[in-house]
Design a protein around this motif. Structure first.
Motif, PDB file in Angstrom:
ATOM      1  N   ALA A 147      13.086 -17.728  14.079  1.00 60.20           N
ATOM      2  CA  ALA A 147      13.984 -18.035  12.969  1.00 60.20           C
ATOM      3  C   ALA A 147      14.584 -16.755  12.403  1.00 60.20           C
ATOM      4  O   ALA A 147      15.755 -16.707  12.026  1.00 60.20           O
ATOM      5  CB  ALA A 147      13.233 -18.783  11.876  1.00 60.20           C
ATOM      6  N   LYS A 148      13.776 -15.711  12.401  1.00 57.52           N
ATOM      7  CA  LYS A 148      14.234 -14.440  11.851  1.00 57.52           C
ATOM      8  C   LYS A 148      15.437 -13.892  12.612  1.00 57.52           C
ATOM      9  O   LYS A 148      16.328 -13.271  12.055  1.00 57.52           O
ATOM     10  CB  LYS A 148      13.087 -13.428  11.895  1.00 57.52           C
ATOM     11  CG  LYS A 148      13.047 -12.567  10.660  1.00 57.52           C
ATOM     12  CD  LYS A 148      11.727 -11.852  10.575  1.00 57.52           C
ATOM     13  CE  LYS A 148      11.527 -11.327   9.189  1.00 57.52           C
ATOM     14  NZ  LYS A 148      10.196 -10.802   9.000  1.00 57.52           N
ATOM     15  N   ARG A 149      15.430 -14.148  13.921  1.00 58.89           N
ATOM     16  CA  ARG A 149      16.506 -13.627  14.737  1.00 58.89           C
ATOM     17  C   ARG A 149      17.846 -14.249  14.382  1.00 58.89           C
ATOM     18  O   ARG A 149      18.892 -13.636  14.575  1.00 58.89           O
ATOM     19  CB  ARG A 149      16.209 -13.893  16.209  1.00 58.89           C
ATOM     20  CG  ARG A 149      15.455 -12.761  16.857  1.00 58.89           C
ATOM     21  CD  ARG A 149      15.032 -13.117  18.228  1.00 58.89           C
ATOM     22  NE  ARG A 149      16.158 -13.172  19.162  1.00 58.89           N
ATOM     23  CZ  ARG A 149      16.002 -13.294  20.463  1.00 58.89           C
ATOM     24  NH1 ARG A 149      14.805 -13.381  20.981  1.00 58.89           N
ATOM     25  NH2 ARG A 149      17.040 -13.327  21.257  1.00 58.89           N
ATOM     26  N   VAL A 150      17.820 -15.475  13.943  1.00 59.38           N
ATOM     27  CA  VAL A 150      19.087 -16.181  13.726  1.00 59.38           C
ATOM     28  C   VAL A 150      19.351 -16.470  12.253  1.00 59.38           C
ATOM     29  O   VAL A 150      20.377 -17.058  11.915  1.00 59.38           O
ATOM     30  CB  VAL A 150      19.117 -17.498  14.515  1.00 59.38           C
ATOM     31  CG1 VAL A 150      19.169 -17.198  15.994  1.00 59.38           C
ATOM     32  CG2 VAL A 150      17.926 -18.365  14.152  1.00 59.38           C
ATOM     33  N   VAL A 151      18.412 -16.034  11.407  1.00 58.07           N
ATOM     34  CA  VAL A 151      18.577 -16.426  10.002  1.00 58.07           C
ATOM     35  C   VAL A 151      19.873 -15.864   9.416  1.00 58.07           C
ATOM     36  O   VAL A 151      20.530 -16.510   8.607  1.00 58.07           O
ATOM     37  CB  VAL A 151      17.344 -15.992   9.169  1.00 58.07           C
ATOM     38  CG1 VAL A 151      17.248 -14.482   9.101  1.00 58.07           C
ATOM     39  CG2 VAL A 151      17.423 -16.572   7.767  1.00 58.07           C
ATOM     40  N   LEU A 152      20.272 -14.702   9.886  1.00 56.14           N
ATOM     41  CA  LEU A 152      21.511 -14.119   9.353  1.00 56.14           C
ATOM     42  C   LEU A 152      22.716 -14.981   9.721  1.00 56.14           C
ATOM     43  O   LEU A 152      23.669 -15.100   8.949  1.00 56.14           O
ATOM     44  CB  LEU A 152      21.696 -12.692   9.867  1.00 56.14           C
ATOM     45  CG  LEU A 152      20.626 -11.697   9.418  1.00 56.14           C
ATOM     46  CD1 LEU A 152      20.936 -10.309   9.942  1.00 56.14           C
ATOM     47  CD2 LEU A 152      20.531 -11.675   7.910  1.00 56.14           C
ATOM     48  N   LEU A 153      22.649 -15.573  10.908  1.00 52.27           N
ATOM     49  CA  LEU A 153      23.725 -16.493  11.311  1.00 52.27           C
ATOM     50  C   LEU A 153      23.785 -17.668  10.347  1.00 52.27           C
ATOM     51  O   LEU A 153      24.848 -18.077   9.888  1.00 52.27           O
ATOM     52  CB  LEU A 153      23.455 -17.030  12.711  1.00 52.27           C
ATOM     53  CG  LEU A 153      23.572 -16.064  13.873  1.00 52.27           C
ATOM     54  CD1 LEU A 153      23.237 -16.787  15.152  1.00 52.27           C
ATOM     55  CD2 LEU A 153      24.970 -15.525  13.945  1.00 52.27           C
ATOM     56  N   GLY A 154      22.598 -18.198  10.059  1.00 43.79           N
ATOM     57  CA  GLY A 154      22.533 -19.329   9.144  1.00 43.79           C
ATOM     58  C   GLY A 154      23.092 -18.965   7.780  1.00 43.79           C
ATOM     59  O   GLY A 154      23.830 -19.723   7.161  1.00 43.79           O
ATOM     60  N   GLU A 155      22.749 -17.753   7.360  1.00 48.61           N
ATOM     61  CA  GLU A 155      23.249 -17.340   6.046  1.00 48.61           C
ATOM     62  C   GLU A 155      24.748 -17.107   6.079  1.00 48.61           C
ATOM     63  O   GLU A 155      25.461 -17.397   5.123  1.00 48.61           O
ATOM     64  CB  GLU A 155      22.496 -16.087   5.588  1.00 48.61           C
ATOM     65  CG  GLU A 155      21.108 -16.459   5.088  1.00 48.61           C
ATOM     66  CD  GLU A 155      20.217 -15.252   4.883  1.00 48.61           C
ATOM     67  OE1 GLU A 155      19.447 -15.273   3.916  1.00 48.61           O
ATOM     68  OE2 GLU A 155      20.291 -14.307   5.681  1.00 48.61           O
TER      69      GLU A 155
END
Lengths: 315, 215, 432
Positions: free
Chosen positions: C90-98
């Motif tokens: 999740a950490k890898r893509v959390v910035l995308l989500g944000e």
């Protein structure tokens, strides 16, 4: 694919193609928007100073008397240029010890829609299509379900029709107005005399108030109001019947420009059946108090606790 | 002798009528106020909030009525009949045949109306006359729940007179065409063709009953 | 000074790309231009160019706003596992989500703005110099929570990226705190938006306590579904390497949320139709039609069919784990909820009117064009943000000479090391 971030050689041509491509996209978008198909509305000739002045104009309640006077003069200049007629904008203040109330006798109302006519002649609403504050519902006798009501009963058939009764509805000037709660910018509020008013120069046109109103009293200017010169009422009030502009909400104000000078609202005056009783709720000798204390009255949607100051009664 | 007595008797018969017509009619001063005399029509006004009405006399086409009726041109005629020379436009549809002109118009003093108790009433105060039967309406009228207040909601109170809205000879408010129906927003249209009307319980019962008959 | 250079470098990356990238940007520009010019027309003549009326005073704009609030709130479904539970995938893509949350909340604000009759007076909607009817008006709450959420979702990734850009470590406690805040904030944007409707006791269709929970359920259904789709696309165009564990996690969230949503729908339908009172008229209009008018009926039933279909695909493990079926399920869920929560929720609230009139609403093409323009702006902002985000995450901005493949390898190695370190950390905790 090599990631490139600051490779600049040989970019002249490519950049040009990109720019042309994006420009074409924007141009095609402009074409696809199909804009400017509608006629330019008549806005009148307003000087830059007045435009700036009205843009930065403060909320009515925050303006000093001088600022209100300036705002009124700006409006009068604007109306003069827009309608070629002197429109007087007054600012009558609420009277002390007055709380307005309205009662309507549904056994008298015949559904002539004279109140609607009187209202639109007084309040400078947009004409053709008419913006109307009062809606007269034709109801089936034997029930009180608004969903069976017909507001569009034709003007070619005589009223009252057998088996029908008529229920005019306008702003109920609630003591606990949900519209005032809903307005995000306090552009609408309840005055000390109980009238719920709108500062048309502060309204942002979000229509929160229209959604909150259980009586469907609020009407929006979806475009620049169409007010032919011969229909302009030149005696106006700042918080009531002065001509409005596009994108703002408006509604019945109990004709504040009249009632605050002691006169009857236009709908009461226009009613040919005497079904409408208007007066001061704080005066125990007033007609409205007699009706409320001696007749069987009801209010619409009382379960919502909006405490309307608009009652219905029957003989 | 007998014949003479009979003649005397017959001559005396209209006596009470004569007396009624001439002497018993009281002329009521505008300010009269007699607390115990409840049949005094003005008494009703004395005990309600003060008000004025617009003069009706100015609005009456034939007024003063005396011009024709008492100045010798037309003799009083109390007979119920079809009017042929004048006032043919009056189609008396009030009281279901119980009334004649002189029920409300004073046969002797034509410029005045008259109550059932033979008190004279001005044409400017028809509410006193109507209130004899329509007493509940009259009370509402005085208090503001019937009729209509004119011009202002405070200060001197002016009411709309009964006869401004009601034709006293045909008092029912008649059906007429209403004003224009509401408009939709610019560019939109109303489709009101399928408006449903909820069936009344009696309609439903009737329909159910119809089905039973079919079976 | 360094901050300015950071932004300039980011902008440089945003504005560089291959032909496909520029073609994509051009497509977005086309929609933005179309929407923009249509909006100019709306500014000129007023909202009369839309299908809205006094009877139905909110329409397509607010419907899309409502839907997008859900998409924005969904970022929390990555924030929680990433920052609270330190899930490495999740950490890898959390910035995308944000980033998606930023784009979505920006679109929300734009949709509210284009719905205003007097956009020139939008400054009135501020505590100063305007007049703010807070806490009474729910729209002021929405302004606060939306701008706050936008700020949080710009600040957290911005702070992390800026640190990575500088090669420094970010303050984990600070980010944790901000993440917790944004978690509650995400719930609040949706609750407040639900209350925006539910506060209207004049509109019985909306005035239900179930609106807010149902909004949350649909948000955590459509939002993650939308993120799955966005990730799939980005994975496909090789912009990002998305771990399948994240997709699995999100697909389970979509499935569970859809179940909750459908249960609440069933509860609502029961209450509306078992003892059908006058307040059920809107529901009758929506699901069955009223007074011979039934414009929304085919839409709402298709929406429910799509929702149920998506749920079935997501509940069968075989189809859920199959990325084609998963994508199909996500498309179905997004469209289903876009209908159900947008037009299917906003419009029937107005029909019948408080005076019992059944007056239908149909968006005009002009309205749709403006909406497409807003979506175009959102997509463009998202695209422009993703480029520097990837570049910084892969360390490309700090080291411009790095090859993409090498950068990816480096990145993955770093991730692995971080994970191993964490596992070692657990082991020492368990067995000191």
């Amino acid at each position: 694919m090599k990631f490139t971030n600051n490779n600049l050689p040989d970019l002249g041509r490519r950049k040009a193609i990109r720019l042309v491509g994006m420009g074409a996209a924007v141009g095609m978008g402009a074409l696809a928007s199909g804009s400017s198909s509608l006629a330019t509305p008549n806005m009148g000739n307003v000087s830059l100073a007045d435009q700036v002045g009205s843009f930065f104009q403060d909320h009515y309640k925050r303006m000093s008397p001088e600022e209100i006077q300036e705002a009124i003069e700006r409006l009068e200049r604007k109306y003069k240029s827009k309608y070629q007629v002197e429109v007087k904008v007054g600012d009558p203040k609420p009277l002390p010890d007055v709380l307005f109330g309205y009662a309507l006798n549904i056994s008298k109302c015949q559904g002539y829609r004279e109140c609607v006519k009187g209202c639109t002649a007084e309040n400078n609403q947009s004409k053709d299509p008419n913006l109307e504050y009062i809606r007269v519902l034709e109801m089936d006798r034997g029930q009180m379900n608004l969903e069976t009501a017909d507001p569009y009963y034709p003007s070619t058939e005589e009223v009252p029709k057998p088996g029908k009764f008529y229920l005019p509805i306008q702003c109920h000037h609630c003591e606990n107005p949900p519209c005032v709660k809903a307005c995000p910018v306090k552009a609408t509020w309840k005055e000390p005399d109980g009238i719920v008013v709108i500062d048309y120069n502060w309204c942002i046109g979000c229509r929160m108030c229209a959604n909150a109103c259980p009586y469907w009293a609020r009407k929006f200017n979806w475009t620049e109001p169409n007010l032919p010169v011969d229909t302009v009422n030149t005696q106006t009030g700042y918080l009531s019947n002065r001509p409005r502009e596009k994108g703002v909400m408006e509604k019945c104000t109990f004709c504040a420009q009249r009632s605050r000078e002691g006169r009857m609202p236009a709908c009461q005056e226009a009613c040919p059946t005497g079904a409408r009783v208007f007066g001061n709720l704080l005066d125990p000798d007033s007609e409205i108090r007699y009706v409320l204390e001696n007749k069987n009255v009801f209010r619409l949607k009382e379960e919502l606790n909006t405490e309307p100051k608009f009652w219905y009664y029957s003989d | 002798m007998n014949r003479w007595l009979l003649w005397m008797f017959l001559l005396c018969l209209p006596g009470p009528l004569w007396a009624l017509d001439t002497e018993e009619i009281k002329s009521i001063p505008e300010t009269a106020k007699v607390a115990h005399q409840y049949d005094d029509p003005l008494e009703a006004v004395a005990r309600v909030p003060a008000f004025v009405t617009d003069s009706r006399i100015d609005q009456l086409i034939y007024y003063p009525c005396e011009n024709c009726h008492t100045k010798g041109m037309v003799a009083p005629n109390d007979k119920v009949r079809t009017l042929e020379l004048m006032h043919m436009e009056i189609n008396l549809d009030h009281g279901k045949g119980r009334f004649w002109c002189t029920t409300c118009h004073d046969i002797n003093q034509r410029n005045q109306l008259i109550s059932l108790k033979k008190q004279r009433i001005s044409f400017d105060q028809p509410y006193l006359l109507c209130g004899q039967c329509h007493f509940a309406r009259q009370r509402d009228f005085f208090q503001g729940a019937h009729g209509k207040r004119k011009d202002n909601w405070f200060g001197p109170k002016k009411l709309t007179n009964c006869t401004e809205c009601h034709d006293p000879h045909v008092p029912q408010i008649r059906a007429r065409l209403p004003r224009k129906e509401p408009d939709p927003r610019l560019g939109l249209s109303i489709d009101n063709s399928d408006k449903h009307h909820r069936h009344q319980p009696w309609d439903q019962a009737k329909e159910e009953h119809k089905d039973e008959v079919h079976q | 000074m360094k901050l300015i250079r950071f932004f300039i470098d980011c902008a440089k990356v945003s504005l560089s790309g291959n032909t496909a990238y520029w073609a994509w940007v051009s497509v977005l520009l086309f929609f933005i231009s179309m929407g923009g010019f249509t909006y100019l027309e709306q500014m000129r003549v007023g909202l009369v160019i839309t299908g809205m009326s006094d009877q139905v005073s909110w329409g397509f704009y607010v419907s899309n706003f409502t839907f997008l609030v859900g998409v924005a709130a969904a970022a929390v479904m990555l924030v929680i596992p990433a920052y609270i539970f330190h899930n490495p995938d999740a950490k890898r893509v959390v910035l995308l989500g944000e980033g998606l949350a930023v784009a979505a909340s920006l679109m929300c604000m734009l949709f509210v703005s284009v719905d205003l009759g007097r956009p020139d007076r939008i400054w009135h909607l501020s505590p100063w110099p305007g007049m703010f009817n807070w806490p009474s008006s729910l729209l002021t709450w929405d302004v606060i929570v939306l701008s706050g959420y936008l700020g949080l979702n710009l600040a957290i990734p911005g702070y992390i990226l800026y640190n990575r850009y500088q090669g420094t470590e970010y303050n984990k406690k600070l980010v944790f705190g901000a993440a917790v805040l944004s978690m509650f904030w995400a719930i609040s944007i949706h609750t407040v938006t639900a209350f925006l409707f539910a506060s209207n006791s004049a509109r019985p269709f909306w005035a239900s306590a179930l609106v807010a929970p149902r909004f949350l359920a649909t948000a955590f259904c459509a939002g993650p579904a939308f993120i799955i789709l966005a990730f799939s696309v980005m994975h496909k165009v090789q912009a990002f390497q998305i771990g399948h564990k994240v997709i699995d996690l999100l697909s389970v969230i979509v499935a569970v949320s859809m179940q909750i949503n459908l249960i609440m729908l069933a509860a609502e339908l029961f209450v509306e139709f078992y003892a059908e009172g006058q307040h059920s008229a809107s529901a009758r209009y929506l699901f069955l039609g009223l007074d011979g008018k039934s414009a929304l009926v085919p839409w709402i039933w298709s929406a429910q069919a799509l929702n149920v279909g998506a749920l079935i695909l997501l509940m069968i493990e075989k189809t859920r784990k199959n990325y084609y079926f998963l994508a199909l399920a996500c498309v179905m869920a997004v469209i289903g909820i876009w209908i159900e929560k947008g037009m299917g929720f906003v419009i029937p609230g107005f029909i019948p009117t408080p005076l019992g009139e059944v007056f239908e609403y149909m968006p005009t093409w002009m309205e749709v064009k403006v909406a497409l323009g807003v979506y175009g702006i959102g997509a463009l902002v998202f695209t422009l943000m993703m480029k520097p985000l990837r570049a910084i995450q892969l360390g490309l901005l700090a080291n411009p000479n790095l090859d993409l493949v090498a950068a990816k390898q480096l990145y993955e190695q770093r991730e692995r090391e971080a994970l191993e370190q964490r596992i070692r950390g657990y082991e020492t905790k368990i067995d000191p």
